[in-house]
Design an enzyme around this catalytic site. Structure first.
Site, PDB file in Angstrom:
ATOM      1  N   LYS A 186       1.716   1.670   0.081  1.00  0.00           N
ATOM      2  CA  LYS A 186       0.719   1.314  -0.931  1.00  0.00           C
ATOM      3  C   LYS A 186       1.417   0.944  -2.243  1.00  0.00           C
ATOM      4  O   LYS A 186       2.600   1.219  -2.435  1.00  0.00           O
ATOM      5  CB  LYS A 186      -0.238   2.492  -1.160  1.00  0.00           C
ATOM      6  CG  LYS A 186      -1.023   2.874   0.091  1.00  0.00           C
ATOM      7  CD  LYS A 186      -1.996   1.782   0.493  1.00  0.00           C
ATOM      8  CE  LYS A 186      -3.018   2.239   1.492  1.00  0.00           C
ATOM      9  NZ  LYS A 186      -2.788   1.752   2.865  1.00  0.00           N
TER      10      LYS A 186
HETATM   11  C1  LIG Z   1      -8.701   0.762   2.531  1.00  0.00           C
HETATM   12  C2  LIG Z   1      -8.060   2.038   2.968  1.00  0.00           C
HETATM   13  N1  LIG Z   1      -8.764   3.181   2.920  1.00  0.00           N
HETATM   14  C3  LIG Z   1      -8.226   4.359   3.283  1.00  0.00           C
HETATM   15  C4  LIG Z   1      -6.934   4.443   3.735  1.00  0.00           C
HETATM   16  C5  LIG Z   1      -6.421   5.758   4.216  1.00  0.00           C
HETATM   17  O1  LIG Z   1      -5.312   6.199   3.530  1.00  0.00           O
HETATM   18  P1  LIG Z   1      -4.265   7.187   4.246  1.00  0.00           P
HETATM   19  O2  LIG Z   1      -3.456   6.369   5.198  1.00  0.00           O
HETATM   20  O3  LIG Z   1      -3.469   7.736   3.122  1.00  0.00           O
HETATM   21  O4  LIG Z   1      -5.071   8.248   4.932  1.00  0.00           O
HETATM   22  C6  LIG Z   1      -6.149   3.291   3.775  1.00  0.00           C
HETATM   23  C7  LIG Z   1      -4.738   3.355   4.167  1.00  0.00           C
HETATM   24  O5  LIG Z   1      -4.230   2.994   5.098  1.00  0.00           O
HETATM   25  C8  LIG Z   1      -6.728   2.049   3.399  1.00  0.00           C
HETATM   26  O6  LIG Z   1      -6.023   0.913   3.451  1.00  0.00           O
END
Ligand SMILES: Cc1ncc(COP(=O)(O)O)c(C=O)c1O
Length: 372
Positions: A186
């Site tokens: 990210k």
């Molecule tokens: C739009 C979106 N929401 C939520 C997430 C979830 O984040 P994490 O991978 O930290 O659980 C991601 C990440 O991949 C994402 O791109």
């Protein structure tokens, strides 16, 4: 020239000494969970996001889950989510027992369309989760107005857009309670999993703080059925270092996107990103569209250029959501995007020559190959 999809090297080389110091400080502190680094990071991220409260949590999915839980969203409720998002957005609704209701995006920005949100609201709708997809802020003023009118909550999914704005107001500060991810790739990424919840509401912030820590404020006293969803000291310390560089890295992302835009605009058969006049885009991803996506991706792979597809199968078509009985025909915009989008290489520190090389290969493929 080999161009990977993502290259951490320039970013991580620049902060290596600071990161090593951060590691040593945590290592030598003998305190690894819920300590000073977390508090420092939460304060710094609140300042960055222009909010009163940040609660560091285990990852982005848990952040969204805790946000919905703190709002009291539960079984029987409906949660509006985009039809073209990463599955985590929908999973958060499912985790609390609610039903995700998929809504089509604006075909230009690819972000959830406020007009379609309003059409999808029913008596059961409890919350909307707009996703600032690829790094561009959603039309948050319009979404907040609709939510206010119908008495429903907004939870921003800010996983991809740290630092983006709509009408000069930063993402993650609009919704009632918001979630973000610090997954390594990210814009602000930890060296492992991480996430946070942001809010201006002290009561919601306190609920999330309790829920992330076994439902407990005082050790061995548990008020509610909580979870272990904490951001550990090491990740908080690393994020603290990287947060200081985020603005500079975002500028670099924008510069790279400008180079791509300049090189690729007007290319036949290719759609480049469109940015809404009131929004800013922090280019977590630079996504183009073409009807010859598979062929182009293969051509670029053969030329040593890495690309990815975000996302080849939208959540409503995943096996996990078969029970909702949805099909491609329900969401033509999401379907078209899933079939045509391609994310090009982009990372802070990517050089002009690298962007130029990728753009030239795309142009060669779409112009020359078209005619041969
Ligand atoms: C739009 C979106 N929401 C939520 C997430 C979830 O984040 P994490 O991978 O930290 O659980 C991601 C990440 O991949 C994402 O791109």
């Amino acid at each position: 020239m080999k161009i990977p999809f993502l290259n951490f090297e320039p970013m991580h080389a620049a902060v290596k000494a600071e990161m090593q110091l951060a590691f040593e400080q945590v290592y030598d502190s003998y305190w690894y969970v819920m300590g000073k680094c977390l508090t420092d990071f939460e304060r710094a991220y609140s300042q960055f996001s222009n909010v009163e409260h940040t609660i560091g949590v285990s990852n982005g999915l848990d952040a969204l889950h805790l946000a919905l839980k703190a709002l009291g969203v539960g079984p029987g409720d409906e949660v509006i989510v985009p039809s073209n998002t990463y599955i985590a957005t929908a999973l958060a609704a499912s985790y609390v027992g609610a039903t995700p209701v998929f809504v089509e995006p604006n075909p230009l920005t690819y972000n959830i369309d406020p007009f379609n949100i309003e059409k999808a609201i029913t008596a059961k709708t409890k919350a909307i989760i707009p996703v600032h997809l690829y790094g561009q802020a959603c039309e948050m003023r319009e979404i907040m107005d609709i939510a206010f009118k119908h008495g429903i909550y907004v939870v921003e999914d800010n996983a991809q857009a740290h630092g983006a704005t709509y009408q000069n107001k930063i993402t993650g500060s609009w919704g009632h309670v918001n979630g973000t991810s610090f997954y390594p790739g990210k814009n602000l990424g930890a060296l492992g999993d991480g996430g946070s919840v942001t809010t201006n509401d002290a009561i919601l912030a306190q609920r999330v703080r309790v829920l992330r820590n076994y439902g407990s404020q005082i050790k061995y006293k548990n008020e509610v059925i909580g979870y272990n969803m904490r951001l550990d000291e090491l990740q908080a310390a690393f994020l603290n270092v990287k947060l200081k560089h985020l603005k500079a890295w975002t500028m670099q992302r924008k510069q790279i996107a400008d180079w791509y835009n300049e090189a690729l605009q007007g290319v036949n058969g290719l759609t480049i990103p469109y940015v809404h006049q009131d929004a800013t885009h922090v280019y977590h991803l630079y996504v183009v569209k073409t009807n010859r996506r598979e062929e182009l991706q293969k051509y670029l792979t053969d030329r040593g250029i890495g690309t990815l597809i975000h996302y080849p199968i939208p959540p409503y078509l995943q096996e996990a959501y078969l029970h909702l009985n949805l099909s491609e025909g329900n969401f033509p915009v999401a379907k078209e995007l899933a079939n045509t989008c391609l994310s090009l290489p982009l990372w802070p520190g990517m050089k002009f020559e690298e962007v130029y090389f990728v753009a030239e290969e795309i142009k060669y493929f779409l112009n020359e190959k078209l005619h041969c």
